[in-house]
Design a protein around this motif. Structure first.
Motif, short mmCIF file in Angstrom:
data_model
loop_
_atom_site.label_atom_id
_atom_site.label_comp_id
_atom_site.label_asym_id
_atom_site.label_seq_id
_atom_site.Cartn_x
_atom_site.Cartn_y
_atom_site.Cartn_z
N ALA A 115 12.89 -3.58 -25.70
CA ALA A 115 13.46 -2.41 -25.41
C ALA A 115 14.95 -2.82 -24.39
CB ALA A 115 12.40 -1.64 -24.29
N SER A 116 15.59 -1.87 -24.23
CA SER A 116 16.90 -2.39 -23.51
C SER A 116 16.53 -2.34 -22.00
CB SER A 116 18.03 -1.40 -23.75
OG SER A 116 17.57 -0.15 -23.39
N SER A 144 16.37 1.24 -20.72
CA SER A 144 15.18 2.15 -20.80
C SER A 144 13.94 1.46 -19.88
CB SER A 144 14.87 2.26 -22.39
OG SER A 144 14.73 0.98 -22.98
N GLU A 163 19.67 -3.01 -13.37
CA GLU A 163 19.66 -3.24 -14.56
C GLU A 163 20.22 -4.81 -14.74
OE1 GLU A 163 21.02 0.13 -16.76
OE2 GLU A 163 21.84 -1.18 -18.39
N THR A 215 7.90 -2.19 -21.34
CA THR A 215 8.19 -1.77 -22.73
C THR A 215 7.37 -0.71 -23.33
OG1 THR A 215 7.07 -3.88 -23.47
CG2 THR A 215 9.83 -3.89 -23.11
N SER A 252 14.35 2.62 -16.38
CA SER A 252 13.89 4.23 -16.24
C SER A 252 12.45 4.09 -16.33
CB SER A 252 14.76 5.12 -16.98
OG SER A 252 14.16 4.67 -18.36
N ARG A 253 11.77 3.26 -16.79
CA ARG A 253 10.33 3.49 -16.91
C ARG A 253 9.62 3.05 -15.53
NH1 ARG A 253 9.77 1.36 -22.16
NH2 ARG A 253 9.65 2.97 -23.76
N ASP A 255 13.47 1.47 -28.46
CA ASP A 255 14.31 2.38 -27.86
C ASP A 255 14.74 3.37 -28.71
OD1 ASP A 255 14.94 1.04 -25.61
OD2 ASP A 255 16.64 -0.17 -26.43
N GLY A 256 14.62 4.58 -28.07
CA GLY A 256 14.84 6.00 -28.97
C GLY A 256 13.50 6.30 -29.83
#
Ligand code: S3P
Length: 167
Positions: free
Chosen positions: A101-102, A105, A125, A11, A108-109, A150-151
């Motif tokens: 965080a979702s 995301s 996921e 996160t 992807s990290r 997120d974002g």
């Protein structure tokens, strides 16, 4: 007062802690890094050779020590909330900020990462979502504040935290 950053693996706790450092007079202490340094062993090896319980005992001991020292930003291992004694400790010594965080995301990290034993073989996921679901109540219980990441850039998240905590 200590500042604790908690949240699921990936996160961005460590990255946000570094940004938050720029906005405060504090050092950053990363519990995972301190455990590795203290015991001269990687977290992955510790899980493999000594088991999760030993890691958790060490994590609790490190958390208590750090909490009693100078005021810092504590970037916590994602599972620190699993033990009630750790939640009690954080509540006693400071404020707890939950970075949320979702699953997308997070994935992807962490997708290239081999250092987190609990994610090995779970880089999908749905698997992350499932683990997050099991952790959610613990984060909820521990957190004084929740910040959705997120974002947002790490700098923006740090700014938000510094405003919440009036640093
Ligand atoms: C863990 C998270 C990791 C690390 C260990 C266990 C967990 O920390 O402490 O692999 O149980 O969620 P990060 O959240 O810094 O990846």
């Amino acid at each position: 007062m200590q500042i604790y950053l908690i949240g699921f693996m990936g996160t961005g706790k460590s990255t946000v802690a570094k940004e938050l450092k720029k906005l405060s007079q504090r050092r950053v202490v990363d519990t995972d890094a301190l455990i590795e340094q203290t015991y001269q062993m990687t977290i992955a090896d510790m899980f493999r050779e000594l088991g999760e319980d030993t890691f958790r005992a060490r994590e609790s001991e490190i958390l208590r020590k750090v909490s009693q020292g100078e005021e810092v930003i504590v970037s916590c291992g994602g599972g620190i909330v699993k033990l009630q004694e750790n939640i009690d400790c954080m509540k006693q010594y400071g404020k707890v900020v939950w970075l949320q965080a979702s699953p997308g995301s997070i994935l992807s990290r962490i997708k290239e990462d081999e250092s987190r034993p609990l994610l090995q073989g779970k880089k999908k996921e749905e698997a992350i979502q499932e683990m997050m679901k099991q952790r959610e109540a613990f984060y909820q219980k521990a957190a004084d504040y929740k910040v959705v990441t997120d974002g947002k850039t790490p700098a923006k998240i740090a700014k938000e935290i510094s405003q919440i905590l009036t640093l």
